[in-house]
Design a protein around this motif. Sequence first.
Motif: not given
Length: 195
Positions: A44-51, A162-166, A170-173, A189-191
Motif C-alpha cells: 500500500v503506497q501513500f503519497v502526502l502532497s502539499r500544494l 476506509a476505502m475499497t481498492l482493487r 489509485t484513489m485520492q482520499y 493511496v494506491s494498492l
Amino acid sequence: MKRQLLTIALVACALTPIAAQEPPQERPAQTVMTSPGNQIPLKVQFVLSRLKGEQKVSSTPYMLGVLSNSQKTSLRMGIQVPVIQTIFGASKDAANIPQSSYTYRDVGTNIDCTAQNMGNGFFNLVITVSDSSIQLDRGAATQQKQLMPDVPAFRSFNASFAMTLREGQTMQYASATDPVSGEVMRIDVSLALAK
C-alpha cells in the motif's frame, strides 16, 4: 548361455532410463487466490502532497507491506523538537529572573493501515494518517508573530478513513486546505499485490 543372458540384462538396463524419460511439461503459472478469507501480502503506497495554489510544494511517498488479515501495520517517522518554556521566579529575589526549561514535541508522520480481502480482487483498507510539521513562516500580520516572533508554530493534519481498492488502483482520499497558510494537503493511496 551365460554370456547371452548377461548381454540381454545390460541391454535392458541401458534401455530403461531412455524409456522412462518423458518430455518436460510446462507448469501452469500460479495465480493469487483472491477469494474472501485468503491472506494475501499487499503493498500500500501513500503519497502526502502539499500544494500552494497550483504549485506543488512537496510530495512524500510512503510504502507499507500489509497482510489482508485485518492485522494493523504501522509506520512512525519523525523527530522530537525542543520547545523552550520560560517562567519567572516566584520569590522576591528571583521575581525578575527568567528560568528556561525544555520540553520536546513529536513532529513527523504516523500511518496505521489494516486490509481485509473482500474477494474478486477487492480489498477493504482502514487507514489513519497523522502528519505534523513546524511552520516558521506564519504570514505577515498574525497576532502570534507580533507577540512572539521567534517561536515556531506547529501544524497538524489528521485523517481516518476506509476505502475499497482493487490491485493497481489509485484513489485520492483527502484534500484539505490549511486555514492559516492556504496550503492544500492531499493524500493519494494506491494498492498492489506484493510479488
